[in-house]
Design an enzyme around this catalytic site. Sequence first.
Site, PDB file in Angstrom:
ATOM      1  CE  LYS A 163      47.674  49.771  42.518  1.00 47.84           C
ATOM      2  NZ  LYS A 163      47.182  48.710  41.837  1.00 47.84           N
ATOM      3  NE  ARG A 221      44.247  46.728  46.691  1.00 46.03           N
ATOM      4  CZ  ARG A 221      45.515  46.834  46.579  1.00 46.03           C
ATOM      5  NH1 ARG A 221      46.368  47.504  47.247  1.00 46.03           N
ATOM      6  NH2 ARG A 221      46.262  46.063  45.373  1.00 46.03           N
ATOM      7  NE  ARG A 271      47.007  40.980  43.362  1.00 53.48           N
ATOM      8  CZ  ARG A 271      47.996  41.051  42.510  1.00 53.48           C
ATOM      9  NH1 ARG A 271      48.634  40.049  41.798  1.00 53.48           N
ATOM     10  NH2 ARG A 271      48.596  42.181  42.581  1.00 53.48           N
TER      11      ARG A 271
HETATM   12  P1  AMP Z   1      49.593  45.358  45.890  1.00 51.79           P
HETATM   13  O1  AMP Z   1      50.956  45.104  46.007  1.00 51.79           O
HETATM   14  O2  AMP Z   1      49.172  46.798  46.094  1.00 51.79           O
HETATM   15  O3  AMP Z   1      49.091  44.675  44.737  1.00 51.79           O
HETATM   16  O4  AMP Z   1      48.934  44.592  47.280  1.00 51.79           O
HETATM   17  C1  AMP Z   1      48.887  43.171  47.220  1.00 51.79           C
HETATM   18  C2  AMP Z   1      48.134  42.711  48.333  1.00 51.79           C
HETATM   19  O5  AMP Z   1      48.162  43.161  49.505  1.00 51.79           O
HETATM   20  C3  AMP Z   1      46.627  42.923  47.870  1.00 51.79           C
HETATM   21  O6  AMP Z   1      46.328  42.022  46.812  1.00 51.79           O
HETATM   22  C4  AMP Z   1      45.916  42.918  49.016  1.00 51.79           C
HETATM   23  O7  AMP Z   1      45.740  41.636  49.495  1.00 51.79           O
HETATM   24  C5  AMP Z   1      46.943  43.566  50.135  1.00 51.79           C
HETATM   25  N1  AMP Z   1      46.634  44.990  50.265  1.00 51.79           N
HETATM   26  C6  AMP Z   1      47.358  46.028  49.842  1.00 51.79           C
HETATM   27  N2  AMP Z   1      46.990  47.083  50.006  1.00 51.79           N
HETATM   28  C7  AMP Z   1      45.855  46.646  50.590  1.00 51.79           C
HETATM   29  C8  AMP Z   1      44.888  47.619  51.126  1.00 51.79           C
HETATM   30  N3  AMP Z   1      44.882  49.081  50.975  1.00 51.79           N
HETATM   31  N4  AMP Z   1      43.839  47.262  51.651  1.00 51.79           N
HETATM   32  C9  AMP Z   1      43.579  45.925  51.752  1.00 51.79           C
HETATM   33  N5  AMP Z   1      44.396  45.209  51.196  1.00 51.79           N
HETATM   34  C10 AMP Z   1      45.686  45.602  50.953  1.00 51.79           C
END
Ligand code: AMP
Length: 217
Positions: free
Chosen positions: A13, A88, A171
């Site tokens: 992504k 999410r 995750r």
């Molecule tokens: P990412 O960089 O998108 O993989 O996000 C890393 C972490 O941030 C995720 O595993 C969640 O703990 C948190 N996170 C990111 N976006 C969201 C969201 N929209 N809702 C809740 N937690 C989020």
Amino acid sequence: MRLVIIGPPGAGKGTQAKLISHHFDIPHISTGDMLRENIAAGNEIGTLAKRYTEQGLLVPDDIVNCMVEERLSHPDATKGFLLDGYPRTVDQADALKLILAKKGNNLNAVINLEISREKLISRIAGRRICENCGASFNIITNPPRVSCICDNCGGRLIQRHDDNVDIAATRVDVYMKETKPLIDYYKSLSLLYVIDADRSIEQVFEDICNKLECDIE
Ligand code: AMP
């Protein structure tokens, strides 16, 4: 263009989001990046978010919704945006609908990166991020020219804390339970563009551009 990109962790992504935002000249809004910035700043949101992110769990909806609403009020988002990692959950999708409706807007498209679960964990474990500019590499699928050094800025490449195999598995589970229902949610609104993400970065990007340009521009 008001776009969302969804897909399990490790689907690519962030990499695709950077390319798309550059190509269409719209801001790339990543809730993961925003949360990491708050965590690095050690502020109230960061302290709270850290408890969830370090376990691979989702940060509560109200925190993320407020953060996104505030970010979408910045002038650069009036020309469009690409949301990466948000929504999410179905509740976040409902919140986004309201945030946009207040401005008289709605989404144009939701890009869904599809990839099998088996491929995800090895992709996540291979990911390396530049600690200086945030560029993303993968020691298997997209290695830097010089080991551990960023091609763009010469910064040091590090592994994100939540990219270790155990947290990555959590995750992916969280994605299956909380985020996958969004696929039907956006399909029913005829907004979903399904993309096979198990291909090279260039092939995936070309497919996304072709589909979007064909329908939206
Ligand atoms: P990412 O960089 O998108 O993989 O996000 C890393 C972490 O941030 C995720 O595993 C969640 O703990 C948190 N996170 C990111 N976006 C969201 C969201 N929209 N809702 C809740 N937690 C989020």
